[in-house]
Every structure is written in structure tokens, then in C-alpha cells.
Design an enzyme around this catalytic site. Structure first.
Site, PDB file in Angstrom:
ATOM      1  N   ASP A 170      -5.806   8.754  10.166  1.00 31.96           N
ATOM      2  CA  ASP A 170      -4.418   8.385  10.416  1.00 31.96           C
ATOM      3  C   ASP A 170      -3.946   8.884  11.775  1.00 31.96           C
ATOM      4  O   ASP A 170      -4.271   9.993  12.207  1.00 31.96           O
ATOM      5  CB  ASP A 170      -3.511   8.947   9.322  1.00 31.96           C
ATOM      6  CG  ASP A 170      -3.785   8.327   7.969  1.00 31.96           C
ATOM      7  OD1 ASP A 170      -4.112   7.122   7.948  1.00 31.96           O
ATOM      8  OD2 ASP A 170      -3.690   9.035   6.956  1.00 31.96           O
ATOM      9  N   GLU A 180       0.867  -1.170   0.000  1.00 31.10           N
ATOM     10  CA  GLU A 180       0.000   0.000   0.000  1.00 31.10           C
ATOM     11  C   GLU A 180       0.905   1.220   0.000  1.00 31.10           C
ATOM     12  O   GLU A 180       1.846   1.313   0.790  1.00 31.10           O
ATOM     13  CB  GLU A 180      -0.902   0.029   1.233  1.00 31.10           C
ATOM     14  CG  GLU A 180      -1.961  -1.051   1.270  1.00 31.10           C
ATOM     15  CD  GLU A 180      -2.801  -0.965   2.530  1.00 31.10           C
ATOM     16  OE1 GLU A 180      -2.656   0.009   3.297  1.00 31.10           O
ATOM     17  OE2 GLU A 180      -3.609  -1.884   2.755  1.00 31.10           O
TER      18      GLU A 180
END
Length: 280
Positions: free
Chosen positions: A64, A53
Site C-alpha cells: 500500500d 472492497e
């Protein structure tokens, strides 16, 4: 759909044939600079990553945790953008035609770039799938369905709060694999309850034939092994970003050991995944 090679399906088939789960590794494009980022990306498969990824940096990454937020800011400071990220994938593909590359990020940079242009350029660069965390199923017309039509997998996230009523909507247009978020909250902030993760994977499998991979909170080879015993794949991101960050000099520049710092942890994680045997 197109007749593009399906590297994601091929990777999972290979891992099943080897009697193990897949290792999926995340790094941020352009962190700490484009050339080092490319070297890290190139090192992942040889260190044991089955799928990679590649993070698309964004100024407001709501899902995040601190490590990946900081990585995104380092990348943006170094001038990383959509064009340069696609170019890094293109350069990676010049030496690696088999490892699946998933671009993970948020919709705003893609929308600003232009959806049609982005999808065409992503296909040309050699990207295999997208994870766009802020586009729910209700917005599938925006990017998901056009991506599927181009042969790009659109990978959806399921969470501990995704109940039986919501799960069918989440899975409706998902392709490639299902990404189960093992904890509530942001990335890299807690260690998952491995027993509950296995139960959740079993529940999702009752609704789909797609592989189920598990991420968020996996930091060590032992963690990876525990997840791999009950899942089709293990995703590690924040720990790798932390390893990279820990190798930088005080000015946040790459040093001689930066690539190896990431590669060494990937080898540990790969060993853990392989030691766990076949996924349940």
C-alpha cells in the site's frame, strides 16, 4: 463449494448486460472511525459502485502507498480490528443484500484470528471474496483452498512482471475475478500506461475466462473511462481514500461533508466507466 449466492458473478453479468465495465471501489474499514466508515460503505453502491472492497487495517501494509497506509493507521488508532470489520460488513448487509463485498488485506490479522474461525465469521457476515496480497500460490493450503471450500472467492493479483510462465500458477485457484495491477510498485503512486494495460488485459484473457479488472493509479473519471474501454472492471482505492482524508478536520476527525466527499468522486468515476461503453 457451497450454495451461497454468487454476488460477484451476478454483478459482472449485470454490467455486461448494460454494455459496460464494472466499477470496484476500495475504502478502509474503520477510517476515520467505525460509524463514518459504515456510512461511507453504505453510500458506495448508490453512488455507482458495482463491487466494494473493504480494507482490513494492518500495521505493515507492504503493497500500500502512503494514502492507504495512513488510512490503516487512522483506523487502527480508532480501534478497528477483524471483529469490528466483520461487524461493519454485517451491518452493511442488513440494508444491502446484493452488492458484492471483497475483504482486502494481509494474512497476519487473519492468521492471528484463526483461519477456520475467520472463514466461518466472514461467510456469516456476508463477505463474498478475499484479496490477501501477501499469500502467493505456493501457500494456497493456508487460506485460498479453505476459502474456496466455504464459497468465498479468492482473488489473485497479476502484475506487469507476471510472465507467461508464472501466470498459470497465479490463475490456478483464482475465483471471482483477476485483479491486474497496472503499475509496478505500491498503490496510488503513478498513472498507468493505458495502452500497455489493454495489452496486458488481453494477454491475461488468453489464460482465463474470469473477468479482468484493473487497479492502481486510477484517480479520475477520465482514467476510469480509459481503463474501462479494455477491461471488465476498474478498481479505485487511493483516490477515494485521499478524498476522505481531505474532508477531515485537523484532528483527523470526520466532518459533515466526509461521506459526500467520497460519494461525489464515486459518481464521477461511475460516469467515466459508463461513458466508455462495452469492455473489449
Amino acid at each position: 463449494m457451497t450454495d451461497r449466492p454468487n454476488r460477484i458473478d451476478a454483478a459482472f453479468a449485470r454490467c455486461r448486460a448494460e454494455g459496460r465495465a464494472a466499477l470496484v471501489t476500495y475504502v478502509m474499514a474503520g477510517d476515520p472511525d467505525p460509524e463514518t466508515s459504515l456510512k461511507v460503505l453504505q453510500a458506495l453502491p448508490g453512488s455507482g459502485a458495482d463491487i466494494v472492497e473493504f480494507g482490513l487495517p494492518f500495521t505493515d501494509p507492504m503493497a500500500d502507498g502512503p494514502a492507504i497506509q495512513a488510512a490503516g493507521l487512522r483506523a487502527l488508532k480508532a480501534g478497528q480490528n477483524v471483529i469490528k470489520t466483520l461487524d461493519l460488513v454485517r451491518r452493511f448487509r442488513a440494508g444491502n443484500g446484493g452488492t458484492p463485498v471483497i475483504l482486502m488485506g494481509y494474512y497476519n490479522p487473519i492468521h492471528a484470528y484463526g483461519v477456520d474461525r475467520f472463514l466461518a465469521d466472514a461467510v456469516e457476515a456476508g463477505i463474498d471474496g478475499l484479496i490477501v496480497v501477501d499469500l502467493p500460490p505456493e501457500e494456497d493450503d493456508e487460506l485460498c483452498l479453505p476459502a474456496l471450500a466455504k464459497g468465498l472467492a479468492f482473488i489473485r493479483l497479476a502484475t506487469p512482471t507476471t510472465d507467461e510462465r508464472r501466470l498459470p500458477a497465479v490463475l490456478a485457484n483464482t475465483a471471482g475475478f483477476v485483479y491486474y495491477v497496472s503499475i509496478t510498485g505500491i498503490t496510488g503512486t503513478a498513472t498507468p500506461d493505458f495502452g500497455r494495460v489493454a495489452e496486458a488485459v488481453g494477454r491475461i484473457r488468453r489464460h482465463t475466462e474470469l473477468p479482468v479488472v484493473v487497479g492502481f493509479g486510477v484517480k479520475t473519471g477520465a482514467h476510469a473511462a480509459a481503463i474501462a474501454r479494455g477491461a471488465d472492471g476498474v478498481v479505485v482505492g487511493s483516490a477515494l481514500v485521499d478524498a476522505l482524508h481531505g474532508s477531515l478536520d485537523p484532528e483527523k476527525r470526520a466532518q459533515g461533508g466526509t461521506v459526500e466527499a467520497v460519494a461525489a468522486l464515486v459518481r464521477e468515476l461511475a460516469e467515466g466507466v459508463r461513458s466508455a461503453g462495452r469492455a473489449a
